[in-house]
Scaffold this active site. Sequence first.
Site, PDB file in Angstrom:
ATOM      1  N   SER A 124       0.803  -1.230   0.000  1.00 39.70           N
ATOM      2  CA  SER A 124       0.000   0.000   0.000  1.00 39.70           C
ATOM      3  C   SER A 124       0.836   1.280   0.000  1.00 39.70           C
ATOM      4  CB  SER A 124      -0.949   0.018   1.207  1.00 39.70           C
ATOM      5  OG  SER A 124      -0.230  -0.077   2.416  1.00 39.70           O
ATOM      6  N   ARG A 125       2.089   1.199   0.454  1.00 45.59           N
ATOM      7  CA  ARG A 125       2.915   2.422   0.524  1.00 45.59           C
ATOM      8  C   ARG A 125       4.391   2.021   0.661  1.00 45.59           C
ATOM      9  NH1 ARG A 125       0.304   1.882   5.640  1.00 45.59           N
ATOM     10  NH2 ARG A 125       1.865   1.345   7.209  1.00 45.59           N
TER      11      ARG A 125
ATOM     12  N   SER B  77      16.732  -5.602   7.081  1.00 48.71           N
ATOM     13  CA  SER B  77      17.086  -4.229   7.474  1.00 48.71           C
ATOM     14  C   SER B  77      18.535  -4.271   7.942  1.00 48.71           C
ATOM     15  CB  SER B  77      16.200  -3.778   8.632  1.00 48.71           C
ATOM     16  OG  SER B  77      16.778  -2.652   9.267  1.00 48.71           O
TER      17      SER B  77
ATOM     18  N   TYR C 261      12.160  -6.181  16.700  1.00 50.93           N
ATOM     19  CA  TYR C 261      12.261  -5.934  15.259  1.00 50.93           C
ATOM     20  C   TYR C 261      13.583  -6.505  14.718  1.00 50.93           C
ATOM     21  CZ  TYR C 261      12.584  -3.128  10.920  1.00 50.93           C
ATOM     22  OH  TYR C 261      12.709  -2.727   9.616  1.00 50.93           O
ATOM     23  N   ALA C 262      14.683  -6.207  15.416  1.00 52.75           N
ATOM     24  CA  ALA C 262      16.003  -6.693  14.977  1.00 52.75           C
ATOM     25  C   ALA C 262      16.038  -8.215  14.979  1.00 52.75           C
ATOM     26  CB  ALA C 262      17.097  -6.141  15.887  1.00 52.75           C
ATOM     27  N   ALA C 263      15.418  -8.821  16.001  1.00 51.72           N
ATOM     28  CA  ALA C 263      15.383 -10.289  16.066  1.00 51.72           C
ATOM     29  C   ALA C 263      14.624 -10.845  14.862  1.00 51.72           C
ATOM     30  CB  ALA C 263      14.714 -10.747  17.362  1.00 51.72           C
TER      31      ALA C 263
ATOM     32  N   ASN D  59       7.729  -8.284   2.049  1.00 50.93           N
ATOM     33  CA  ASN D  59       8.092  -6.899   2.368  1.00 50.93           C
ATOM     34  C   ASN D  59       7.328  -6.334   3.556  1.00 50.93           C
ATOM     35  OD1 ASN D  59       8.875  -3.934   1.627  1.00 50.93           O
ATOM     36  ND2 ASN D  59       6.632  -3.970   1.524  1.00 50.93           N
TER      37      ASN D  59
HETATM   38  P1  NAP Z   1       5.721   1.353   5.632  1.00 52.17           P
HETATM   39  O1  NAP Z   1       5.768   2.571   4.786  1.00 52.17           O
HETATM   40  O2  NAP Z   1       5.247   1.450   7.038  1.00 52.17           O
HETATM   41  O3  NAP Z   1       4.884   0.227   4.852  1.00 52.17           O
HETATM   42  C1  NAP Z   1       4.626  -1.014   5.454  1.00 52.17           C
HETATM   43  C2  NAP Z   1       3.754  -1.818   4.518  1.00 52.17           C
HETATM   44  O4  NAP Z   1       3.474  -3.074   5.148  1.00 52.17           O
HETATM   45  C3  NAP Z   1       2.421  -1.152   4.250  1.00 52.17           C
HETATM   46  O5  NAP Z   1       2.032  -1.401   2.928  1.00 52.17           O
HETATM   47  C4  NAP Z   1       1.483  -1.842   5.221  1.00 52.17           C
HETATM   48  O6  NAP Z   1       0.172  -1.826   4.686  1.00 52.17           O
HETATM   49  C5  NAP Z   1       2.075  -3.257   5.217  1.00 52.17           C
HETATM   50  N1  NAP Z   1       1.745  -4.011   6.406  1.00 52.17           N
HETATM   51  C6  NAP Z   1       2.078  -3.744   7.686  1.00 52.17           C
HETATM   52  N2  NAP Z   1       1.570  -4.670   8.499  1.00 52.17           N
HETATM   53  C7  NAP Z   1       0.895  -5.543   7.707  1.00 52.17           C
HETATM   54  C8  NAP Z   1       0.141  -6.723   7.957  1.00 52.17           C
HETATM   55  N3  NAP Z   1      -0.035  -7.196   9.195  1.00 52.17           N
HETATM   56  N4  NAP Z   1      -0.398  -7.387   6.904  1.00 52.17           N
HETATM   57  C9  NAP Z   1      -0.244  -6.924   5.651  1.00 52.17           C
HETATM   58  N5  NAP Z   1       0.465  -5.820   5.354  1.00 52.17           N
HETATM   59  C10 NAP Z   1       1.018  -5.147   6.378  1.00 52.17           C
HETATM   60  O7  NAP Z   1       7.168   0.687   5.733  1.00 52.17           O
HETATM   61  P2  NAP Z   1       8.377   0.596   4.694  1.00 52.17           P
HETATM   62  O8  NAP Z   1       9.425   1.526   5.183  1.00 52.17           O
HETATM   63  O9  NAP Z   1       7.915   0.665   3.286  1.00 52.17           O
HETATM   64  O10 NAP Z   1       8.874  -0.883   5.042  1.00 52.17           O
HETATM   65  C11 NAP Z   1       8.843  -1.943   4.119  1.00 52.17           C
HETATM   66  C12 NAP Z   1       9.841  -2.992   4.575  1.00 52.17           C
HETATM   67  O11 NAP Z   1      11.141  -2.417   4.612  1.00 52.17           O
HETATM   68  C13 NAP Z   1       9.573  -3.522   5.988  1.00 52.17           C
HETATM   69  O12 NAP Z   1       9.825  -4.901   6.045  1.00 52.17           O
HETATM   70  C14 NAP Z   1      10.579  -2.784   6.835  1.00 52.17           C
HETATM   71  O13 NAP Z   1      10.911  -3.500   8.007  1.00 52.17           O
HETATM   72  C15 NAP Z   1      11.732  -2.683   5.869  1.00 52.17           C
HETATM   73  N6  NAP Z   1      12.691  -1.623   6.171  1.00 52.17           N
HETATM   74  C16 NAP Z   1      12.287  -0.325   6.261  1.00 52.17           C
HETATM   75  C17 NAP Z   1      13.237   0.649   6.569  1.00 52.17           C
HETATM   76  C18 NAP Z   1      12.889   2.089   6.684  1.00 52.17           C
HETATM   77  O14 NAP Z   1      13.747   2.851   7.113  1.00 52.17           O
HETATM   78  N7  NAP Z   1      11.718   2.532   6.313  1.00 52.17           N
HETATM   79  C19 NAP Z   1      14.570   0.272   6.757  1.00 52.17           C
HETATM   80  C20 NAP Z   1      14.939  -1.055   6.645  1.00 52.17           C
HETATM   81  C21 NAP Z   1      13.975  -2.005   6.351  1.00 52.17           C
HETATM   82  P3  NAP Z   1      -1.184  -1.767   5.554  1.00 52.17           P
HETATM   83  O15 NAP Z   1      -0.910  -0.901   6.752  1.00 52.17           O
HETATM   84  O16 NAP Z   1      -2.203  -1.209   4.615  1.00 52.17           O
HETATM   85  O17 NAP Z   1      -1.470  -3.193   5.908  1.00 52.17           O
END
Ligand code: NAP
Length: 238
Positions: free
Chosen positions: A10-11, A134, A147-149, A82
């Site tokens: 979604s984002r 991450s 989260y780290a785990a 993801n």
């Molecule tokens: P985000 O903008 O918060 O997006 C998270 C996405 O996951 C949203 O589409 C959300 O959609 C979905 N989601 C969350 N819980 C869910 C659930 N229970 N079931 C289905 N969908 C779910 O985060 P992002 O930064 O894009 O993160 C994407 C990935 O990158 C994650 O695995 C995160 O750990 C990793 N990451 C992010 C960063 C960072 O700095 N942003 C750094 C390293 C790694 P809905 O809320 O609509 O369900």
Amino acid sequence: MKTVMITGVSRGLGLATADLLLRRGYRVIGLSRGAGGFAALCEAYPNAAEFIAFDVGDLDAIPDMVRGVTDRHGPLWGLVNNAGMGMDGVLATMHRTDIEKVLAVNLTAPLILAKYASRGMLTARAGRIVNISSIIASTGFNGLAAYAASKAGLEGMTRSLSRELGKRGITVNCVAPGYMETEMTEGLGEAQMTSIRRRAPLGLARPEDAAAAVVYLLGDEAERVTGTILTVDGGSTA
Ligand code: NAP
């Protein structure tokens, strides 16, 4: 048309990856609880983008959901795990249910999704699994123990599963982004962001940078790449 299932569409990174995959001619099955920005992609690509409202924490519903998709489109070419959630806080005061939720969404769901998605891939003797980790899996971060785990667990799963599935032509890799300015990191204070930015000689990675790494791992050029962790962090951990 190759079909890729991506969670968290979604984002943020999931949406950026879906956008790039659709532009490259893949069929994208996008999962998240709400459609968010993916709704516009479904309108722009009515024959290639499909949204399924799905909470990956609902582990019991995963087998039927995957079966439904493979019945409609055949075996998946790719699975991108993801979807993820943060939940920062001091471990000593964190509720046990919150710890379990982070592990269910970030680690158990990817394992169960890979279990069911890989069945069709095994028959087809082809497929790609990309797990979004991450840099925190290896660096650690104050207040993100659960989260780290979960992310370190994903990396361990990636290495083992790459060995298990490699002989059948299926690759399993991780992309480990550094800090990206998405909804997930919105809660960080300005002082923390300034110090995070200072550590990245190339500047912070954008969702588009990590999306390009995911799309590379799904592509033909990466057919001999498996069991790796591809870091996209603007040089923060160099
Ligand atoms: P985000 O903008 O918060 O997006 C998270 C996405 O996951 C949203 O589409 C959300 O959609 C979905 N989601 C969350 N819980 C869910 C659930 N229970 N079931 C289905 N969908 C779910 O985060 P992002 O930064 O894009 O993160 C994407 C990935 O990158 C994650 O695995 C995160 O750990 C990793 N990451 C992010 C960063 C960072 O700095 N942003 C750094 C390293 C790694 P809905 O809320 O609509 O369900």
